[in-house]
Design a protein around this motif. Structure first.
Motif: not given
Length: 473
Positions: A341-362
């Protein structure tokens, strides 16, 4: 080969549920609940039919033809409703689940294809589908019970109880529909998805062996032990051997190969394997880890301390191989999904670092839950405290690498994620024992070096390397 004990002289005991693998496999299917509901609705309809016949017989024996006529009128009024239900329910099922599948497909594209498994395992989804089908089938069965005769003295069947039961099912369908829509909408929210994944992953951790009192009933038991980097002790952790030590399994005398289809090793029947090993007087060692891909001919079990008797030839039937990994006994699968989930959020196509942060939290939450637990191998004991099954599990270093390696490589250009990663690594460094700090320090150093190489401005580097539990906020 002796009994394996804790520091206080007592074995770590934990009962294995014989039906646990079967239960998990049924949860991963979508057909069981609707099929069970259809069987149940036939049983209930038969009971309702018998109740209607009993009521009609009792009224006729009492000579109350007026009451029979009144019931016949009520049943005729209910027939209109039942007919409407039978005509609309199947169309309703098709429309609702078509829209829902589109929503799930969107969630899978946004987060990870593995989140579809959450939809399949959802109890509310299965219950809704089962009740919808049961309502449709019940309405058809009720319509077959109506008698074309209108004379109260000649009518042979008045499906009053059956009609009431159908109306109850309709009411239940409406309630479940509201709950189902709410559940599906929550599935599209990243916070809910990562929370579900984390809860499933923590349930695997909770099922790892723990201490119990000596007064508990003795059954098939298991104990965990640490090897390598996973040997630190702490509250709730098994007392096992130190690094490089372990129980004497005896010489390896045979290996049992996998003879089924190729696929992912989903789980093993621990209770039955321990029982088979005890009956044969040997120790079994699971060669691949849960989650490994196995092909026919792959060694699955190694036999120690005795020959592979005829009964042990059936060991390969005690493993479950499927198309995808499951949470049941797979300690690393939750981390794999959170990382995806974090990797997909960090991909250039999605570019959603907040989602990546939520995944890192867990991810940090999960690693904190196993930070002081023994890892590397689990020892499953029989009722006498003798090691009978040795099961490999990921060690601490492997879990840390799985959690941070890929995310760290993709997060360099996102200061929000680098700040959260540094804060998480610092939190974990303060929570683990000294012998588990090395992989955390290594990932922190590599992340710092990557940011320093990539970010040209000193102020931007300082900002990106400032630990922050909210990323940027």
């Amino acid at each position: 080969m002796g009994d394996w004990k804790t520091t206080d002289g007592l074995p770590r005991r934990r009962r294995h549920r014989a039906l646990s693998p079967l239960r998990e496999h049924l949860r991963d299917t979508f057909w069981f609940a609707p099929t069970a509901a259809l069987v149940l609705v036939f049983v209930v309809w038969s009971a309702a039919t018998a109740a209607d016949d009993a009521i009609l017989t009792a009224l006729r024996d009492a000579g109350d033809e007026d009451a029979v006529g009144d019931l016949l009128g009520i049943a005729e009024d209910a027939k209109t409703v039942v007919t409407t239900i039978s005509a609309a329910m199947m169309t309703f099922i098709g429309v609702v689940f078509s829209i829902s599948l589109v929503a799930v497909q969107m969630a899978a594209g946004q987060f990870s294809p593995r989140v579809v498994r959450i939809f399949v395992r959802s109890r509310i989804t299965k219950a809704t589908f089962a009740v919808f089908l049961a309502t449709f089938v019940q309405s058809l069965l009720v319509l077959t019970s109506y008698d074309s005769q209108r004379d109260p003295s000649l009518v042979a069947s008045i499906p009053l109880v059956q009609s009431v039961l159908t109306l109850i099912l309709v009411g239940l369908s409406v309630v479940l529909f509201v709950m189902y829509v709410n559940s599906t909408l929550r599935l599209m929210r990243v916070a809910h998805v990562v929370d579900l994944i984390t809860r499933e992953a923590l349930r695997v951790v909770a099922n790892m062996p723990l201490d119990v009192s000596a007064e508990e009933p003795v059954g098939d038991i298991s104990a965990g032990t640490g090897t390598g980097t996973g040997s630190s002790r702490g509250p709730g952790a098994s007392s096992g051997p130190g690094p490089g030590s372990g129980p004497d399994l005896g010489p390896e005398t045979a290996r049992i190969a996998h003879h089924g289809r190729a696929g992912v090793l989903r789980d093993v029947d621990i209770a039955r394997l321990v029982r088979m090993a005890r009956q044969s007087g040997v120790v079994l060692r699971l060669v691949p880890r849960i989650g490994d891909f196995v092909v026919p001919g792959t060694p699955v079990f190694a036999v120690h301390g005795g020959p592979a008797t005829k009964g042990l030839r059936a060991l390969s039937f005690q493993v479950s191989v499927g198309a995808e990994r499951t949470f049941h006994q797979d300690l690393g699968f939750g981390l794999r999904q959170l990382s995806d989930i974090a990797l997909r959020a960090l991909s250039p196509a999605v570019n959603d670092p907040t989602t990546a942060v939520q995944a890192v939290d867990r991810i940090v939450q999960f690693l904190s839950s196993v930070a002081r637990r023994p890892l590397g191998v689990l020892l499953h004991l029989d009722r006498r405290g003798t090691v009978r099954l040795v099961q490999p599990v990921p060690g601490w270093t492997e879990l840390v690498d799985l959690a941070f390696s890929e995310i760290r490589g993709c997060a360099v250009a996102s200061p929000q994620v680098t700040r959260r990663l540094l804060a998480g690594l610092d939190d974990l460094l303060g929570a683990v024992a000294e012998d588990r700090r090395e992989p955390l320090v290594r990932h922190r150093t590599l992340l710092t070096q990557a940011v320093e190489r990539t970010v040209p401005e000193a102020a931007d580097r300082a900002f990106a390397l400032h630990p922050d539990r909210q990323g940027i906020g």
